[in-house]
Design a protein around this motif. Structure first.
Motif, PDB file in Angstrom:
ATOM      1  N   ILE A 190     -26.113  56.056  -6.270  1.00  0.00           N
ATOM      2  CA  ILE A 190     -25.125  55.953  -5.188  1.00  0.00           C
ATOM      3  C   ILE A 190     -25.765  56.545  -3.934  1.00  0.00           C
ATOM      4  N   CYS A 250     -25.568  62.027  -6.783  1.00  0.00           N
ATOM      5  CA  CYS A 250     -25.507  60.675  -6.206  1.00  0.00           C
ATOM      6  C   CYS A 250     -26.768  59.899  -6.567  1.00  0.00           C
ATOM      7  N   GLU A 255     -22.651  57.395   1.638  1.00  0.00           N
ATOM      8  CA  GLU A 255     -21.325  56.845   1.352  1.00  0.00           C
ATOM      9  C   GLU A 255     -20.267  57.965   1.345  1.00  0.00           C
ATOM     10  N   PHE A 256     -20.723  59.189   1.040  1.00  0.00           N
ATOM     11  CA  PHE A 256     -19.832  60.341   0.976  1.00  0.00           C
ATOM     12  C   PHE A 256     -20.167  61.375   2.052  1.00  0.00           C
ATOM     13  N   ARG A 316     -18.353  56.943  -8.902  1.00  0.00           N
ATOM     14  CA  ARG A 316     -17.865  57.412  -7.604  1.00  0.00           C
ATOM     15  C   ARG A 316     -16.789  58.484  -7.771  1.00  0.00           C
ATOM     16  N   GLN A 326     -16.638  62.219  -6.237  1.00  0.00           N
ATOM     17  CA  GLN A 326     -15.456  62.693  -5.514  1.00  0.00           C
ATOM     18  C   GLN A 326     -14.944  64.007  -6.111  1.00  0.00           C
TER      19      GLN A 326
END
Length: 151
Positions: A144, A139, A148-149, A111, A115
């Motif tokens: 991921i 991702c 989520e982002f 993660r 970021q």
């Protein structure tokens, strides 16, 4: 709120989260995946000019979350990944994605790599569609959910 302000706020929030996790982000795999992500975002449009390269390199060396690593080492790795991408973007992208994938089994690091991609992409106030697309691909490589982002 203007789109530019939202991007700027989001990048700052991501940066604050990264700094909070700094002590958990000391592995070589994280270092390498982070530099691969920075190179991927910088070259997302298929080209990178010298001023963009310098800007991203400056962001890397000044990023508090990456200060567990020597700046010259980060620079060397970033340049190496960038060279692969500029020599042959499609082939280089495969190699860079493999490097990013090495943190897949470490959720905190995975993660954090995403970021960092968002922070680098949004640093100029324009996290454009090509930059968002490569971060979204990363991702998927890390299992991921891009939502989520907000990707």
């Amino acid at each position: 709120m203007a789109l530019w302000d939202r991007i700027k706020d989001s990048a700052q929030t991501m940066q604050n989260q990264l700094v909070a996790k700094k002590n958990d982000l000391k592995s070589g795999a994280f270092r390498d995946a982070s530099m691969a992500m920075c190179a991927l975002v910088a070259a997302a449009d298929g080209t990178i000019d010298p001023s963009e390269r310098r800007r991203v390199a400056q962001l890397i060396t000044s990023n508090e979350a990456l200060q567990n690593f020597a700046a010259d080492d980060l620079q060397r790795r970033f340049d190496g990944y960038l060279d692969k991408l500029t020599a042959d973007f499609d082939f280089g992208k495969v190699a860079v994605m493999q490097e990013i994938g090495k943190v897949k089994k470490k959720p905190v690091e995975a993660r954090a790599v995403i970021q960092i991609g968002i922070v680098i992409g949004g640093a100029d106030g324009d996290f454009d569609k090509t930059e968002q697309a490569v971060v979204r691909e990363a991702c998927f490589a890390l299992d991921i959910n891009p939502a989520e982002f907000d990707l």
